[in-house]
Design a protein around this motif. Structure first.
Motif, mmCIF file in Angstrom:
data_model
loop_
_atom_site.group_PDB
_atom_site.id
_atom_site.type_symbol
_atom_site.label_atom_id
_atom_site.label_comp_id
_atom_site.label_asym_id
_atom_site.label_seq_id
_atom_site.Cartn_x
_atom_site.Cartn_y
_atom_site.Cartn_z
ATOM 1 N N GLY A 84 0.842 -1.186 0.000
ATOM 2 C CA GLY A 84 0.000 0.000 0.000
ATOM 3 C C GLY A 84 0.876 1.234 0.000
ATOM 4 O O GLY A 84 2.053 1.166 0.400
ATOM 5 N N ILE A 85 0.337 2.357 -0.486
ATOM 6 C CA ILE A 85 1.134 3.590 -0.536
ATOM 7 C C ILE A 85 0.346 4.743 0.057
ATOM 8 O O ILE A 85 -0.830 4.954 -0.271
ATOM 9 C CB ILE A 85 1.587 3.878 -1.984
ATOM 10 N N TRP A 86 1.010 5.478 0.952
ATOM 11 C CA TRP A 86 0.453 6.712 1.521
ATOM 12 C C TRP A 86 1.196 7.851 0.829
ATOM 13 O O TRP A 86 2.374 8.083 1.094
ATOM 14 C CB TRP A 86 0.674 6.731 3.032
ATOM 15 N N ASN A 132 2.355 15.412 -5.088
ATOM 16 C CA ASN A 132 1.218 15.928 -5.862
ATOM 17 C C ASN A 132 0.959 15.116 -7.134
ATOM 18 O O ASN A 132 0.226 15.528 -8.015
ATOM 19 C CB ASN A 132 1.413 17.419 -6.186
ATOM 20 N N ASP A 190 -0.746 11.918 -8.832
ATOM 21 C CA ASP A 190 -1.806 10.929 -8.606
ATOM 22 C C ASP A 190 -1.312 9.555 -9.015
ATOM 23 O O ASP A 190 -0.932 9.353 -10.163
ATOM 24 C CB ASP A 190 -3.019 11.274 -9.492
ATOM 25 N N HIS A 204 -3.115 6.606 -8.475
ATOM 26 C CA HIS A 204 -4.201 5.625 -8.547
ATOM 27 C C HIS A 204 -4.124 4.698 -9.750
ATOM 28 O O HIS A 204 -4.191 3.490 -9.623
ATOM 29 C CB HIS A 204 -5.547 6.344 -8.607
ATOM 30 N N LEU A 205 -4.001 5.285 -10.923
ATOM 31 C CA LEU A 205 -4.185 4.479 -12.125
ATOM 32 C C LEU A 205 -3.021 3.549 -12.398
ATOM 33 O O LEU A 205 -3.210 2.394 -12.740
ATOM 34 C CB LEU A 205 -4.464 5.395 -13.314
ATOM 35 N N PRO A 234 -3.700 -0.593 -2.936
ATOM 36 C CA PRO A 234 -4.355 0.651 -2.526
ATOM 37 C C PRO A 234 -3.370 1.811 -2.358
ATOM 38 O O PRO A 234 -2.244 1.614 -1.879
ATOM 39 C CB PRO A 234 -4.995 0.287 -1.179
ATOM 40 N N VAL A 235 -3.807 2.974 -2.793
ATOM 41 C CA VAL A 235 -3.025 4.203 -2.637
ATOM 42 C C VAL A 235 -3.935 5.222 -1.959
ATOM 43 O O VAL A 235 -5.071 5.413 -2.380
ATOM 44 C CB VAL A 235 -2.600 4.766 -4.013
ATOM 45 N N GLU A 236 -3.469 5.844 -0.911
ATOM 46 C CA GLU A 236 -4.193 6.979 -0.330
ATOM 47 C C GLU A 236 -3.400 8.238 -0.623
ATOM 48 O O GLU A 236 -2.263 8.400 -0.176
ATOM 49 C CB GLU A 236 -4.372 6.816 1.182
ATOM 50 N N ASN A 237 -3.997 9.109 -1.420
ATOM 51 C CA ASN A 237 -3.337 10.363 -1.773
ATOM 52 C C ASN A 237 -3.731 11.446 -0.778
ATOM 53 O O ASN A 237 -4.911 11.629 -0.501
ATOM 54 C CB ASN A 237 -3.774 10.807 -3.170
#
Lengths: 205, 205
Positions: free
Chosen positions: B171-173, B177, B179, B181-182, B188-191
């Protein structure tokens, strides 16, 4: 009209703005709701519904003009109003924001930074000179910044926030772990709670 | 069962957790949905609906036991799993997190911090020694941290994120700046986009 728009739609507007600004920088002039939705992980119908809350922005079948759309969203979010901000608390987080955050992209200018620590006072960080915390009241009463950015340690945040409102600040961007919503019901507060985002990541792992 | 729960409900869970933890520290043992809702600026029926997504947590009319509720939410959010994290990029923001962020509250332990700069390498920040970025691959492959925290400058983020996933991060926190996601649809990525929160404040001014 704006009053009726749900906060979920409002919260998506900055994301649209960011993605559209990227498209503009890549030289894209028009974009369909399908392509924009794909780029953002939404559905085309969601995008059209969101934009319909503000009266549409485009003609069915022709796609959206990227620059016009950016300008419309900037207007909705008041990014074009030339807002000003003071930053209170020049620790690591305050310095990170002053050095690296693009306030201009959000339409803000930082007009002052304040800290109690003699080691910070007088330093220039980003383009901002750090002033003594004791000068904050005079500065806010005189310069009337629109918002205050709270990057000071938690325990002092509640009292400082109340004072800032009394001195004339109209909004608070709160990076402390103290929730200020209820005390400050007369002005908007945006809380940045890092822990909420990390807990959501934890859930998704 | 968890799969069906909307992301809006999930995103409220950390807020419940934070408010309930404050109540626990104040010595409160039981709380009604009305009082909890009032504290959080929600309605009682919203609170009950949210909790019903997870089977309830309480008996109608008796209120919720604060400690039991905290434990249940911790279980839902996997805060009780003892997750580990590496932090990549020890600039001002990375240092702010290492020094001041309560990772333990979210159930995380930072097991390593990495930076390319000779001035940072070898420093102890919070409880973590900064290591050379060149050692990141070996560390991640060997220690298998659950997530990576990206606090490095934007341009390097995309490549670093892809490598981290290849090396085994789950997972990535993301504080950059960019994005992610794609590109990283497999994990899971939380930006954390500061600008979105500031733009929402701008709208509400």
């Amino acid at each position: 009209m704006e009053k009726k728009i749900s906060s979920a739609v409002i919260r998506r507007m900055p994301r649209y703005y960011r993605h559209l600004d990227e498209l503009r920088l890549e030289g894209v002039e028009r974009i369909s709701s399908e392509v924009l939705a794909g780029k953002m992980g939404l559905t085309a119908s969601q995008v059209r519904q969101d934009f319909n809350c503000f009266g549409g922005f485009g003609q069915q079948g022709y796609g959206y003009n990227v620059k016009t759309l950016l300008k419309s969203i900037a207007g909705i979010l008041h990014i074009d109003k030339g807002h000003t901000a003071v930053l209170v608390g020049v620790g690591n987080l305050g310095r990170a924001l002053l050095r690296n955050f693009h306030f201009d992209v959000c339409g803000f200018t930082v007009v002052g930074a304040f800290d109690p620590s003699p080691e910070q006072i007088g330093r220039t960080i980003g383009n901002t000179v750090v002033r003594p915390l004791a000068e904050l009241e005079g500065f806010v009463r005189g310069s009337r910044p629109d918002i205050a950015i709270l990057t000071l340690p938690g325990p002092a945040a509640r009292e400082t926030a109340a004072q800032l409102v009394e001195w004339g600040v109209r909004g608070i961007w709160n990076f402390t772990n103290i929730d200020l919503h209820l005390e400050l019901s007369q002005i908007p507060v945006e809380n940045v709670h890092f822990s909420e985002s990390l807990m959501v990541l934890s859930y998704r792992l």
